[in-house]
Design a protein around this motif. Structure first.
Motif, PDB file in Angstrom:
ATOM      1  N   VAL A 114       0.833  -1.213   0.000  1.00 47.64           N
ATOM      2  CA  VAL A 114       0.000   0.000   0.000  1.00 47.64           C
ATOM      3  C   VAL A 114       0.865   1.259   0.000  1.00 47.64           C
ATOM      4  O   VAL A 114       0.486   2.275  -0.597  1.00 47.64           O
ATOM      5  CB  VAL A 114      -0.973   0.035   1.203  1.00 47.64           C
ATOM      6  N   ILE A 115       2.039   1.192   0.620  1.00 47.08           N
ATOM      7  CA  ILE A 115       2.942   2.346   0.574  1.00 47.08           C
ATOM      8  C   ILE A 115       3.411   2.593  -0.850  1.00 47.08           C
ATOM      9  O   ILE A 115       3.638   3.742  -1.254  1.00 47.08           O
ATOM     10  CB  ILE A 115       4.133   2.117   1.530  1.00 47.08           C
ATOM     11  N   GLY A 116       3.531   1.539  -1.642  1.00 50.66           N
ATOM     12  CA  GLY A 116       3.905   1.698  -3.046  1.00 50.66           C
ATOM     13  C   GLY A 116       2.944   2.573  -3.822  1.00 50.66           C
ATOM     14  O   GLY A 116       3.324   3.199  -4.823  1.00 50.66           O
ATOM     15  N   VAL A 117       1.694   2.650  -3.378  1.00 47.94           N
ATOM     16  CA  VAL A 117       0.703   3.494  -4.044  1.00 47.94           C
ATOM     17  C   VAL A 117       1.045   4.967  -3.892  1.00 47.94           C
ATOM     18  O   VAL A 117       0.678   5.796  -4.731  1.00 47.94           O
ATOM     19  CB  VAL A 117      -0.700   3.190  -3.472  1.00 47.94           C
ATOM     20  N   LEU A 118       1.776   5.328  -2.825  1.00 47.49           N
ATOM     21  CA  LEU A 118       2.133   6.725  -2.590  1.00 47.49           C
ATOM     22  C   LEU A 118       3.285   7.198  -3.470  1.00 47.49           C
ATOM     23  O   LEU A 118       3.524   8.410  -3.567  1.00 47.49           O
ATOM     24  CB  LEU A 118       2.520   6.922  -1.113  1.00 47.49           C
ATOM     25  N   GLN A 119       4.019   6.285  -4.074  1.00 47.68           N
ATOM     26  CA  GLN A 119       5.146   6.669  -4.909  1.00 47.68           C
ATOM     27  C   GLN A 119       4.669   7.516  -6.094  1.00 47.68           C
ATOM     28  O   GLN A 119       3.625   7.234  -6.690  1.00 47.68           O
ATOM     29  CB  GLN A 119       5.870   5.425  -5.432  1.00 47.68           C
ATOM     30  N   PRO A 120       5.400   8.572  -6.443  1.00 42.72           N
ATOM     31  CA  PRO A 120       4.954   9.434  -7.552  1.00 42.72           C
ATOM     32  C   PRO A 120       4.768   8.680  -8.862  1.00 42.72           C
ATOM     33  O   PRO A 120       3.851   8.987  -9.629  1.00 42.72           O
ATOM     34  CB  PRO A 120       6.085  10.465  -7.670  1.00 42.72           C
ATOM     35  N   GLU A 121       5.622   7.687  -9.109  1.00 39.01           N
ATOM     36  CA  GLU A 121       5.532   6.961 -10.377  1.00 39.01           C
ATOM     37  C   GLU A 121       4.329   6.023 -10.436  1.00 39.01           C
ATOM     38  O   GLU A 121       4.022   5.477 -11.505  1.00 39.01           O
ATOM     39  CB  GLU A 121       6.812   6.163 -10.634  1.00 39.01           C
ATOM     40  N   ALA A 122       3.642   5.818  -9.302  1.00 37.93           N
ATOM     41  CA  ALA A 122       2.458   4.957  -9.301  1.00 37.93           C
ATOM     42  C   ALA A 122       1.261   5.637  -9.966  1.00 37.93           C
ATOM     43  O   ALA A 122       0.348   4.958 -10.448  1.00 37.93           O
ATOM     44  CB  ALA A 122       2.095   4.551  -7.875  1.00 37.93           C
ATOM     45  N   HIS A 123       1.248   6.980  -9.983  1.00 37.66           N
ATOM     46  CA  HIS A 123       0.163   7.755 -10.607  1.00 37.66           C
ATOM     47  C   HIS A 123      -1.203   7.334 -10.060  1.00 37.66           C
ATOM     48  O   HIS A 123      -2.177   7.209 -10.814  1.00 37.66           O
ATOM     49  CB  HIS A 123       0.182   7.609 -12.129  1.00 37.66           C
ATOM     50  N   ALA A 124      -1.280   7.103  -8.766  1.00 31.83           N
ATOM     51  CA  ALA A 124      -2.534   6.676  -8.141  1.00 31.83           C
ATOM     52  C   ALA A 124      -3.419   7.890  -7.867  1.00 31.83           C
ATOM     53  O   ALA A 124      -2.921   8.971  -7.545  1.00 31.83           O
ATOM     54  CB  ALA A 124      -2.253   5.933  -6.840  1.00 31.83           C
ATOM     55  N   PRO A 125      -4.727   7.735  -7.967  1.00 32.94           N
ATOM     56  CA  PRO A 125      -5.633   8.848  -7.642  1.00 32.94           C
ATOM     57  C   PRO A 125      -5.479   9.275  -6.184  1.00 32.94           C
ATOM     58  O   PRO A 125      -5.147   8.459  -5.315  1.00 32.94           O
ATOM     59  CB  PRO A 125      -7.029   8.252  -7.889  1.00 32.94           C
ATOM     60  N   LEU A 126      -5.729  10.544  -5.911  1.00 37.57           N
ATOM     61  CA  LEU A 126      -5.554  11.056  -4.555  1.00 37.57           C
ATOM     62  C   LEU A 126      -6.520  10.403  -3.576  1.00 37.57           C
ATOM     63  O   LEU A 126      -6.216  10.285  -2.387  1.00 37.57           O
ATOM     64  CB  LEU A 126      -5.749  12.567  -4.542  1.00 37.57           C
ATOM     65  N   SER A 127      -7.679   9.982  -4.046  1.00 32.60           N
ATOM     66  CA  SER A 127      -8.625   9.322  -3.147  1.00 32.60           C
ATOM     67  C   SER A 127      -8.052   8.021  -2.610  1.00 32.60           C
ATOM     68  O   SER A 127      -8.240   7.679  -1.434  1.00 32.60           O
ATOM     69  CB  SER A 127      -9.951   9.050  -3.873  1.00 32.60           C
ATOM     70  N   VAL A 128      -7.324   7.285  -3.452  1.00 31.11           N
ATOM     71  CA  VAL A 128      -6.703   6.035  -3.011  1.00 31.11           C
ATOM     72  C   VAL A 128      -5.515   6.340  -2.103  1.00 31.11           C
ATOM     73  O   VAL A 128      -5.296   5.655  -1.090  1.00 31.11           O
ATOM     74  CB  VAL A 128      -6.268   5.190  -4.224  1.00 31.11           C
ATOM     75  N   GLN A 129      -4.737   7.368  -2.445  1.00 29.63           N
ATOM     76  CA  GLN A 129      -3.611   7.746  -1.591  1.00 29.63           C
ATOM     77  C   GLN A 129      -4.099   8.187  -0.208  1.00 29.63           C
ATOM     78  O   GLN A 129      -3.448   7.893   0.810  1.00 29.63           O
ATOM     79  CB  GLN A 129      -2.810   8.872  -2.245  1.00 29.63           C
ATOM     80  N   THR A 130      -5.225   8.882  -0.153  1.00 27.80           N
ATOM     81  CA  THR A 130      -5.785   9.276   1.137  1.00 27.80           C
ATOM     82  C   THR A 130      -6.155   8.057   1.961  1.00 27.80           C
ATOM     83  O   THR A 130      -5.891   7.997   3.171  1.00 27.80           O
ATOM     84  CB  THR A 130      -7.034  10.157   0.919  1.00 27.80           C
ATOM     85  N   ALA A 131      -6.756   7.064   1.322  1.00 34.12           N
ATOM     86  CA  ALA A 131      -7.105   5.821   2.023  1.00 34.12           C
ATOM     87  C   ALA A 131      -5.855   5.124   2.549  1.00 34.12           C
ATOM     88  O   ALA A 131      -5.857   4.562   3.651  1.00 34.12           O
ATOM     89  CB  ALA A 131      -7.879   4.896   1.087  1.00 34.12           C
ATOM     90  N   VAL A 132      -4.778   5.164   1.771  1.00 33.54           N
ATOM     91  CA  VAL A 132      -3.518   4.534   2.198  1.00 33.54           C
ATOM     92  C   VAL A 132      -2.971   5.231   3.439  1.00 33.54           C
ATOM     93  O   VAL A 132      -2.508   4.573   4.385  1.00 33.54           O
ATOM     94  CB  VAL A 132      -2.494   4.570   1.046  1.00 33.54           C
ATOM     95  N   LEU A 133      -2.999   6.556   3.472  1.00 38.93           N
ATOM     96  CA  LEU A 133      -2.511   7.284   4.652  1.00 38.93           C
ATOM     97  C   LEU A 133      -3.333   6.944   5.891  1.00 38.93           C
ATOM     98  O   LEU A 133      -2.804   6.836   7.002  1.00 38.93           O
ATOM     99  CB  LEU A 133      -2.551   8.786   4.391  1.00 38.93           C
ATOM    100  N   LEU A 134      -4.636   6.745   5.704  1.00 38.61           N
ATOM    101  CA  LEU A 134      -5.493   6.394   6.828  1.00 38.61           C
ATOM    102  C   LEU A 134      -5.169   5.007   7.370  1.00 38.61           C
ATOM    103  O   LEU A 134      -5.148   4.785   8.577  1.00 38.61           O
ATOM    104  CB  LEU A 134      -6.967   6.476   6.416  1.00 38.61           C
ATOM    105  N   VAL A 135      -4.905   4.063   6.478  1.00 35.23           N
ATOM    106  CA  VAL A 135      -4.583   2.711   6.947  1.00 35.23           C
ATOM    107  C   VAL A 135      -3.200   2.672   7.578  1.00 35.23           C
ATOM    108  O   VAL A 135      -2.957   1.930   8.532  1.00 35.23           O
ATOM    109  CB  VAL A 135      -4.705   1.684   5.802  1.00 35.23           C
ATOM    110  N   LEU A 136      -2.266   3.489   7.087  1.00 36.42           N
ATOM    111  CA  LEU A 136      -0.924   3.518   7.671  1.00 36.42           C
ATOM    112  C   LEU A 136      -0.963   4.046   9.102  1.00 36.42           C
ATOM    113  O   LEU A 136      -0.180   3.616   9.948  1.00 36.42           O
ATOM    114  CB  LEU A 136       0.004   4.379   6.817  1.00 36.42           C
TER     115      LEU A 136
END
Length: 392
Positions: free
Chosen positions: A255-277
């Motif tokens: 899930v931390i891999g989703v935060l990497q800039p090269e992952a190009h993940a939507p901010l909604s998913v990145q927000t969910a990742v920060l919450l789970v971390l």
């Protein structure tokens, strides 16, 4: 109440499910330290576990994929399932290969005996037939599919392509398709009622991938992350490892891999990742792995990249911040939780967050004012608990 939350988690609408999980997550974040609240939330752990289960999509993909998402050589492009699901570059690849209902359950000898008795009773027409709407649909499905699978004892594996069990042109859209697939699979594999919820979740995942529906896929992915976060907060560390991490041991790093800039993940998913971390940092066994994946002590790590971008000064007041407030709020909550862990504050100071926070407090951009109070509190926490922070 927890009973109403349980009913909402049982809703067939993925949007209702996601919003309910957000409510449950906020409740767990604020009150999980209270034993009575924790015990009440434990009553919905079975549903949460079903939502958070791994999707295991990689085994359905071809042996290879090229960088542009087309099939080609010898390996799947990403080993990180979360990055693949969050990135829209692989929508067509997932649509072609990953739309599979993959589910397993264990049927006991008693359940098999009851099913055989029901089948025998159904073979004898009643004196006064009274057929419900659900029974008529099941009979219609049975006629269209032919024979059902024999009643067996032990592990039952369902592996069906989604368009083999539902109509791709169903007028009711995804909800009608889900119900078609559900009715047919229940009839074909004689699925007991105790496994209906898990099967329904698997069908929605297969539909999201098989339809190439990015919005539905991201919604289900966020729900999966939220459910894992709630489990990490309301379970003890060993219980969480046995119930969840044993099936997905690389979850934290993935899930931390989703935060990497090269992952190009939507901010909604990145927000969910920060919450789970934020929840995962409460597990001692996950701390070191999380810090390594984040490269937390490095000035060039993913955290510093996000912070510099979040608090960058705009050229004028009309420029919108790089991140919405919801993302920034989740980021500050995570950083506060990290600063309160063993060595977490030291790692943040080593990475160079103090000058960034000082610059953020000096930034008069209207978009940053809502975060100023939380930045000040975090800066105060770092300077009071970590001696090297004050000179910085």
């Amino acid at each position: 109440s927890v009973e109403r939350l349980d009913q909402l988690l049982n809703a067939s609408d993925p949007e209702v499910l996601e919003h309910t999980l957000r409510v449950v997550l906020r409740t767990a974040q604020r009150w999980s330290y209270q034993r009575d609240i924790k015990a009440n939330l434990a009553t919905i752990s079975a549903r949460l576990t079903a939502i958070a289960d791994p999707w295991n999509i990689k085994k359905h993909l071809p042996a290879a994929a090229s960088a542009d998402g087309s099939e080609a050589g010898a390996l799947v492009l990403h080993t990180n399932e979360f990055r693949m699901l969050a990135n829209d570059e692989h929508t067509e690849l997932l649509k072609k290969h990953a739309g599979v209902v993959d589910y397993q359950f264990f049927r006991t000898a008693e359940e098999a005996r009851l099913l055989e008795e029901e089948a025998a009773a159904a073979a004898v027409p009643p004196a006064t037939p009274s057929v419900s709407h659900a029974q008529r649909k099941a009979q219609s499905s049975k006629r269209s599919l032919g024979t059902t699978a024999p009643v067996s004892v032990g592990l039952v594996s369902i592996n069906a392509r989604i368009w083999d069990v539902c109509d791709a042109a169903a007028q009711g859209g995804v909800h009608e398709q889900m119900q078609q697939a559900f009715d047919r699979l229940v009839l074909m594999y004689r699925v007991p009622a105790s496994h209906y919820y898990e099967l329904r979740q698997r069908i929605y995942v297969a539909l999201a991938l098989g339809r190439g529906d990015q919005a539905l896929r991201l919604r289900l992915l966020r729900s999966r992350i939220y459910a894992a976060s709630v489990l990490s907060l309301m379970m003890g560390e060993q219980e969480f490892k046995n119930a969840f991490l044993s099936r997905e041991p690389s979850f934290t790093a993935d899930v931390i891999g989703v935060l990497q800039p090269e992952a190009h993940a939507p901010l909604s998913v990145q927000t969910a990742v920060l919450l789970v971390l934020e929840g995962l940092l409460k597990l001692r066994s996950e701390l070191s792995g999380a810090y390594v994946a984040l490269n937390a002590s490095a000035n060039h790590g993913v955290l510093m990249f996000i912070l510099r971008k979040a608090f960058a000064a705009g050229s004028n007041d009309a420029d919108a911040p790089a991140y919405p407030y919801e993302f920034t709020s989740a980021l500050m909550s995570f950083l506060t939780a990290m600063a309160n862990t063993m060595n977490g504050g030291q790692l943040l100071v080593s990475a160079g967050v103090v000058p960034v926070f000082v610059a953020a407090l000096r930034n008069s951009h209207p978009g940053h004012l809502r975060s100023a109070g939380r930045v000040a509190k975090l800066l105060d926490l770092l300077t009071s608990s970590t001696p090297p922070a004050f000179p910085a």
